[in-house]
Motif scaffolding. Structure first.
Motif, mmCIF file in Angstrom:
data_model
loop_
_atom_site.group_PDB
_atom_site.id
_atom_site.type_symbol
_atom_site.label_atom_id
_atom_site.label_comp_id
_atom_site.label_asym_id
_atom_site.label_seq_id
_atom_site.Cartn_x
_atom_site.Cartn_y
_atom_site.Cartn_z
ATOM 1 N N ASP A 171 0.860 -1.197 0.000
ATOM 2 C CA ASP A 171 0.000 0.000 0.000
ATOM 3 C C ASP A 171 0.897 1.248 0.000
ATOM 4 O OD1 ASP A 171 0.977 0.486 2.603
ATOM 5 O OD2 ASP A 171 -0.701 -0.541 3.557
ATOM 6 N N ASP A 172 0.280 2.430 -0.008
ATOM 7 C CA ASP A 172 1.139 3.610 0.027
ATOM 8 C C ASP A 172 0.953 4.413 1.320
ATOM 9 O OD1 ASP A 172 -1.297 4.512 -0.679
ATOM 10 O OD2 ASP A 172 -0.712 5.303 -2.651
ATOM 11 N N HIS A 173 0.744 3.679 2.381
ATOM 12 C CA HIS A 173 0.669 4.266 3.715
ATOM 13 C C HIS A 173 2.048 4.874 4.030
ATOM 14 C CE1 HIS A 173 0.400 4.420 8.110
ATOM 15 N NE2 HIS A 173 -0.923 4.375 7.953
ATOM 16 N N PRO A 174 2.087 6.034 4.709
ATOM 17 C CA PRO A 174 3.384 6.667 5.011
ATOM 18 C C PRO A 174 4.381 5.719 5.698
ATOM 19 C CG PRO A 174 1.597 8.131 5.625
ATOM 20 C CD PRO A 174 0.959 6.852 5.148
ATOM 21 N N LYS A 175 3.850 4.812 6.547
ATOM 22 C CA LYS A 175 4.745 3.884 7.248
ATOM 23 C C LYS A 175 5.400 2.912 6.243
ATOM 24 C CE LYS A 175 4.502 1.208 11.430
ATOM 25 N NZ LYS A 175 3.632 0.432 12.286
ATOM 26 N N THR A 176 4.594 2.469 5.274
ATOM 27 C CA THR A 176 5.118 1.562 4.232
ATOM 28 C C THR A 176 6.170 2.287 3.400
ATOM 29 O OG1 THR A 176 2.914 0.585 4.116
ATOM 30 C CG2 THR A 176 4.427 0.049 2.314
ATOM 31 N N LEU A 177 5.837 3.527 3.020
ATOM 32 C CA LEU A 177 6.775 4.300 2.188
ATOM 33 C C LEU A 177 8.094 4.548 2.926
ATOM 34 C CD1 LEU A 177 4.333 6.854 0.504
ATOM 35 C CD2 LEU A 177 5.184 4.679 -0.403
ATOM 36 N N LYS A 178 7.985 4.742 4.247
ATOM 37 C CA LYS A 178 9.194 4.970 5.046
ATOM 38 C C LYS A 178 10.052 3.695 5.082
ATOM 39 C CE LYS A 178 10.631 6.988 9.349
ATOM 40 N NZ LYS A 178 10.397 6.858 10.759
ATOM 41 N N THR A 179 9.378 2.553 5.241
ATOM 42 C CA THR A 179 10.105 1.268 5.256
ATOM 43 C C THR A 179 10.833 1.076 3.932
ATOM 44 O OG1 THR A 179 8.387 0.340 6.666
ATOM 45 C CG2 THR A 179 9.823 -1.246 5.562
ATOM 46 N N ILE A 180 10.100 1.322 2.827
ATOM 47 C CA ILE A 180 10.692 1.144 1.487
ATOM 48 C C ILE A 180 11.882 2.092 1.317
ATOM 49 C CG2 ILE A 180 10.275 1.473 -1.008
ATOM 50 C CD1 ILE A 180 7.453 0.390 -0.527
ATOM 51 N N ASP A 181 11.686 3.312 1.768
ATOM 52 C CA ASP A 181 12.737 4.316 1.623
ATOM 53 C C ASP A 181 13.998 3.922 2.394
ATOM 54 O OD1 ASP A 181 13.392 6.787 0.467
ATOM 55 O OD2 ASP A 181 13.400 7.647 2.487
#
Ligand SMILES: Cc1cc2nc3c(=O)[nH]c(=O)nc-3n(C[C@H](O)[C@H](O)[C@H](O)COP(=O)(O)O)c2cc1C
Length: 192
Positions: A75-85
């Motif tokens: 998903d593109d939840h901020p927490k997911t994006l932070k993990t990916i980043d």
């Protein structure tokens, strides 16, 4: 460094300097690797080294794979994006990712032989790298078993099996020697 000392002193490296290892040195390292024993002289190892900008697509494909297999939420939840980043930044800081792969034979025994000789190739390469001051980390990770990942990084053939991904570079930090169990605890001589 003498070969026996090299065997004991080599360590798996988890943090690398930014500086790239030259193509010439990498070729030398894997040339030493290729003197590994290989049944029927098959020399099954193939290597794709992702470096420089080549790492971007490689790391993106790892992230997509992690999402496909559920290790990272899709998903593109901020927490997911932070993990990916943060995971991407960590992987992009590694100068070289060498994918070691081979064409799997249909026969199970032949396949074991090929894999065994690839493991010997990898260890020879790690030991040779150590002599050049280059560190490696042998990794086996879930994306290696994702066929879509293999396709995305340019390994189209369905028979291809990724045996390992070697992270490579000049060591920033060398971990302490954890030692080994005395071999006498694992070995016995049978003479009757
Ligand atoms: C087949 C194989 C897979 C490995 N996979 C990983 C890995 O995914 N991540 C990791 O941090 N280390 C991995 N290692 C490295 C081991 O953790 C390491 O060899 C061990 O801790 C002993 O440390 P040394 O190599 O410095 O003596 C792997 C080693 C082997 C042989």
């Amino acid at each position: 460094m003498d070969i026996l000392e090299g065997i004991k002193r080599r360590r798996s490296i988890h943090s690398f300097k930014e500086e790239q290892v030259s193509k010439e040195i990498l070729e030398q390292i894997f040339t030493y690797g290729s003197y590994a024993p290989t049944h029927y002289m098959k020399e099954p190892w193939k290597i794709k080294v992702y470096q420089g900008d080549g790492r971007k697509k490689f790391v993106q494909s790892i992230m997509k794979s992690y999402q496909r297999i559920g290790m990272i939420k899709d998903d593109d939840h901020p927490k997911t994006l932070k993990t990916i980043d943060s995971l991407s930044s960590f992987l992009l800081a590694i100068p070289h990712h060498a994918v070691i792969y081979y064409e799997q034979p249909d026969d199970r025994i032949r396949n074991e032989e090929e894999y065994a000789s690839i493991c010997a190739f990898i260890q020879n390469s790690q030991l040779a790298a150590w002599q050049f001051g280059v560190g490696m980390l042998w990794t086996i990770t879930p994306y290696m078993h994702d066929p879509q990942f293999a396709k995305e990084i340019g390994l189209e053939n369905e028979k291809i099996k990724i045996a390992a991904v070697m992270q490579i570079g000049y060591p920033k930090k060398i971990p302490i020697d954890k030692g080994r169990t005395p071999i006498g605890e694992k070995m016995e001589f049978v003479e009757f």
